[in-house]
Write an enzyme that holds these catalytic residues in place. Structure first.
Site, PDB file in Angstrom:
ATOM      1  N   VAL A 192       0.797  -1.230   0.000  1.00  0.00           N
ATOM      2  CA  VAL A 192       0.000   0.000   0.000  1.00  0.00           C
ATOM      3  C   VAL A 192       0.834   1.287   0.000  1.00  0.00           C
ATOM      4  CG1 VAL A 192      -0.415  -0.128   2.503  1.00  0.00           C
ATOM      5  CG2 VAL A 192      -1.961   1.187   1.068  1.00  0.00           C
ATOM      6  N   GLY A 237       3.954   1.760  -1.211  1.00  0.00           N
ATOM      7  CA  GLY A 237       4.583   1.909  -2.518  1.00  0.00           C
ATOM      8  C   GLY A 237       3.563   2.279  -3.586  1.00  0.00           C
ATOM      9  N   VAL A 279       9.960  -1.544   0.130  1.00  0.00           N
ATOM     10  CA  VAL A 279       9.711  -2.867   0.720  1.00  0.00           C
ATOM     11  C   VAL A 279       9.938  -2.765   2.219  1.00  0.00           C
ATOM     12  CG1 VAL A 279      10.406  -4.056  -1.391  1.00  0.00           C
ATOM     13  CG2 VAL A 279      12.092  -3.725   0.428  1.00  0.00           C
ATOM     14  N   LYS A 280       9.566  -3.830   2.917  1.00  0.00           N
ATOM     15  CA  LYS A 280       9.706  -3.838   4.369  1.00  0.00           C
ATOM     16  C   LYS A 280      11.189  -3.680   4.726  1.00  0.00           C
ATOM     17  CE  LYS A 280       8.426  -7.116   8.063  1.00  0.00           C
ATOM     18  NZ  LYS A 280       9.217  -6.464   9.047  1.00  0.00           N
ATOM     19  N   SER A 334       6.997  10.186   6.145  1.00  0.00           N
ATOM     20  CA  SER A 334       6.004  10.093   7.216  1.00  0.00           C
ATOM     21  C   SER A 334       4.650  10.568   6.732  1.00  0.00           C
ATOM     22  CB  SER A 334       6.417  10.928   8.423  1.00  0.00           C
ATOM     23  OG  SER A 334       5.395  10.855   9.407  1.00  0.00           O
ATOM     24  N   GLY A 391       1.952   7.971   6.780  1.00  0.00           N
ATOM     25  CA  GLY A 391       1.162   6.762   6.599  1.00  0.00           C
ATOM     26  C   GLY A 391       0.665   6.632   5.164  1.00  0.00           C
ATOM     27  N   ASN A 394       9.778   9.815  14.744  1.00  0.00           N
ATOM     28  CA  ASN A 394       8.940   8.764  15.326  1.00  0.00           C
ATOM     29  C   ASN A 394       9.071   8.717  16.841  1.00  0.00           C
ATOM     30  OD1 ASN A 394       8.584   8.251  12.597  1.00  0.00           O
ATOM     31  ND2 ASN A 394       8.507   6.041  12.887  1.00  0.00           N
ATOM     32  N   ARG A 408       4.642   1.895  26.800  1.00  0.00           N
ATOM     33  CA  ARG A 408       4.045   0.897  25.902  1.00  0.00           C
ATOM     34  C   ARG A 408       4.465  -0.496  26.329  1.00  0.00           C
ATOM     35  NH1 ARG A 408       3.813   2.817  19.572  1.00  0.00           N
ATOM     36  NH2 ARG A 408       3.357   5.010  19.953  1.00  0.00           N
ATOM     37  N   ARG A 421      31.569   7.908  43.286  1.00  0.00           N
ATOM     38  CA  ARG A 421      32.393   7.210  42.293  1.00  0.00           C
ATOM     39  C   ARG A 421      33.865   7.262  42.695  1.00  0.00           C
ATOM     40  NH1 ARG A 421      32.838   9.262  37.569  1.00  0.00           N
ATOM     41  NH2 ARG A 421      33.047   7.310  36.410  1.00  0.00           N
TER      42      ARG A 421
END
Ligand code: 2AM
Length: 478
Positions: free
Chosen positions: A12, A14, A74-75, A128, A130, A187, A288, A447
């Protein structure tokens, strides 16, 4: 060949990118490993413009005018290398391979180096926006050589999103991996923005006692002010959604486990390597991750917390206004951290990235597009060597005006037991930066005590060590 550009990989993203080029008057060669996708594209969308369908790699390359410009969609990962290996032998010196996938910038650097030896330009491009962005105008972050950008740039300008002032959202970000690096940070900032919005929602729900529909209204109002942005806009849409099957708010029927594809994680990994404190992005990635630990959460459910009585109506509305301040202040911090990382990456790799130009191309097309970004662009334009966004007079004033409410919100969250890692980390960053003295002095003492790591003094040059195991006198250590 007659095609000004070619796209191989017609899933989609590409397909939409190829359609975008064709709709903007370019002749586009299209190719896919499985030829059925190529045929489907031309059958369905052939009327939108000039496509040249190629079934073999040879036909695809032959369809392109010289120097050839070939976009790989491609991926990201092994498939990218496989496609490069397939096409590179068919290309000539001066041809340009463009990788529009979400590649890791180190992979892009490696590929660029390898292809440069053969006289082929390799341009890693962050895209970017989508699927919709790819079709109607994405924000485009190209790396690679300045020479390749001279021929590629005008084509990208035709398909890029347009900022409110009419500028296309595409600029040559810098050499080799600079484009993919900046896309990665984009991102990461996106993760942080989403986390902050999620925290604002959680507070309005749990502390103010607002319903999702009411919170949707609140976000719609915020979206008319300084928070005006795509993410706030879609948040209102998601919160207003009602589940058809149950009649419940959509957010209440969705499993509360956030997934991720990895670019946020990369941002934090690279930030750790560069030594850049992107605490807001890190908290967003961790939030997340935490949400996905079902067994851990289940095992912790009985732990005690404070009583959770919501505020009264009037107090709730005052609190909501404070949440807006906290959200805005935390957002300024997120972008401060993100731009710090852009500059640190640029310095580490000698890219010469212009932060103002980056802010400029994020103004439209991409997920973090917001009115706010034009202000960031302005801040860097007014002072190109701005050490930090927080040093900009206007942002400093705004965050200063927000800080009382911001503290109230973080305090209320702690009192009410609502987790706000993003708001809290942002406030801690702000307070740490403005502190005259940090407890890092004590850390250095520790330290030196256990590892003789030495320390510096505020009043004299040089490194020192205290004889902790002896008479505790100080010696010069260098
Ligand atoms: P396909 O239609 O032949 O599967 C997203 O997966 C896109 O990447 C698809 O267009 C897919 O082609 C393509 N793709 C994935 N792996 C690939 C590879 N190793 N070589 C070529 N194309 C590949």
């Amino acid at each position: 060949g007659t095609a000004q550009i070619g796209v191989t990989g017609l899933a989609v993203m590409g397909r939409n990118l190829a359609r975008n080029f064709a709709r903007n008057g370019l002749t586009v060669a299209v190719h896919n490993r499985t030829a059925a996708r190529t045929r489907a594209l031309v059958e369905e969308f052939g009327g939108e413009g000039a496509f040249v369908a190629a079934e073999s790699a040879q036909d695809f390359v032959a369809a392109l005018e010289r120097p050839r410009r070939l976009v790989i969609m491609v991926k990201a990962g092994d498939a990218t290398d496989a496609v490069i290996d397939e096409f590179a032998p068919l290309l000539d010196e001066g041809d340009v391979i463009i990788d529009g996938g979400n590649a890791h910038f180190e992979d892009t650097r490696r590929r660029e180096r390898r292809l440069r030896e053969r006289g082929i330009h390799f341009v890693g491009v962050g895209i970017s926006g989508g699927e919709e962005g790819a079709l109607h105008g994405p924000s485009i972050m190209p790396g690679g050589s300045a020479e390749s950008y001279a021929s590629l740039g005008p084509l990208l300008e035709r398909i890029a999103a347009t900022a409110p002032d009419g500028t296309p959202c595409v600029t040559h970000v810098g050499p080799d991996g600079a484009g993919h690096f900046v896309k990665m940070v984009h991102n990461g900032i996106e993760y942080a923005d989403m986390q902050l919005i999620a925290e604002a929602y959680h507070l309005l729900r749990a502390v103010a006692g607002y319903s999702p529909a009411r919170i949707a209204e609140t976000f719609r109002t915020w979206n008319t002010g300084r928070l005006d942005s795509y993410l706030i806009e879609i948040t209102a849409e998601v919160l207003a959604q009602v589940d058809a099957a149950t009649g419940l708010p959509f957010v209440d029927v969705v499993a509360d486990r956030a997934e991720q594809k990895g670019t946020g994680r990369w941002t934090v990994q690279i930030a750790l390597d560069l030594g850049v404190p992107v605490s807001g992005i890190a908290e967003a990635v961790f939030a997340r991750s935490l949400s996905g630990h079902a067994a851990l959460r289940e095992a912790s459910r009985g732990l005690p917390g404070p009583s959770a009585e919501p505020l009264g109506e009037e107090e709730a509305d005052r609190f909501a206004a404070r949440v807006e301040q906290a959200l805005y202040a935390s957002k300024i911090v997120s972008y401060t951290q993100g731009f710090h990382q852009v500059q640190a990456g640029s310095e580490a790799h000698g890219w010469g990235v212009d932060s103002g130009a980056v802010a400029s191309l994020w103004r439209a097309g991409c997920i973090i597009r917001a009115a706010f970004l034009d202000r960031i662009r302005g801040a860097f334009e007014a002072q190109p060597d701005l050490p930090s966004l927080l040093s900009d007079k206007q942002f400093a004033e705004e965050i200063g005006a927000a800080q009382d409410d911001w503290r109230e919100v973080v305090a209320a969250a702690a009192r009410k037991g609502v987790p706000t890692p993003g708001f809290s980390a942002a406030l801690a960053y702000y307070d740490a930066l403005r502190s005259e003295r940090l407890p890092a002095a004590l850390t250095q003492g520790q330290r030196d005590f256990f590892g003789a790591h030495t320390y510096r003094r505020t009043d004299r040059e040089g490194a020192f060590h205290t004889l902790w195991g002896g008479d505790r006198s100080e010696i010069a250590a260098d």
